[in-house]
Design a protein around this motif. Structure first.
Motif, mmCIF file in Angstrom:
data_model
loop_
_atom_site.group_PDB
_atom_site.id
_atom_site.type_symbol
_atom_site.label_atom_id
_atom_site.label_comp_id
_atom_site.label_asym_id
_atom_site.label_seq_id
_atom_site.Cartn_x
_atom_site.Cartn_y
_atom_site.Cartn_z
ATOM 1 N N MET A 1 0.844 -1.175 0.000
ATOM 2 C CA MET A 1 0.000 0.000 0.000
ATOM 3 C C MET A 1 0.892 1.242 0.000
ATOM 4 O O MET A 1 1.838 1.323 0.776
ATOM 5 N N PRO A 2 0.643 2.219 -0.853
ATOM 6 C CA PRO A 2 1.498 3.399 -0.919
ATOM 7 C C PRO A 2 1.366 4.260 0.336
ATOM 8 O O PRO A 2 0.303 4.352 0.944
ATOM 9 N N ARG A 3 2.475 4.859 0.712
ATOM 10 C CA ARG A 3 2.472 5.755 1.872
ATOM 11 C C ARG A 3 1.812 7.081 1.498
ATOM 12 O O ARG A 3 1.942 7.556 0.377
ATOM 13 N N ILE A 4 1.138 7.642 2.451
ATOM 14 C CA ILE A 4 0.488 8.933 2.243
ATOM 15 C C ILE A 4 1.407 9.991 2.853
ATOM 16 O O ILE A 4 1.634 9.992 4.067
ATOM 17 N N PRO A 5 1.966 10.872 2.030
ATOM 18 C CA PRO A 5 2.994 11.788 2.532
ATOM 19 C C PRO A 5 2.500 12.793 3.563
ATOM 20 O O PRO A 5 3.264 13.197 4.429
#
Length: 53
Positions: A1-5
């Motif tokens: 799952m991509p990190r949310i900056p």
């Protein structure tokens, strides 16, 4: 799952809106995330916080 900056920034903005008298639902809607996501992020932030003593 991509990190949310900007996860922490969003969480802090929602917390500030709630402290200013807005409801959780309206604050989350304004920022663009669901209530469930906010509560999950808040729990993660609290579990990662270092104790002061």
């Amino acid at each position: 799952m991509p990190r949310i900056p900007d996860k922490d920034a969003r969480c802090r903005r929602i917390a500030a809106l709630i402290a200013a008298g807005r409801g959780v639902c309206g604050s989350c809607r304004e920022i663009g995330i669901s209530e469930k996501t906010f509560y999950r992020w808040r729990a993660e932030r609290r579990s990662n916080a270092t104790p002061l003593a």
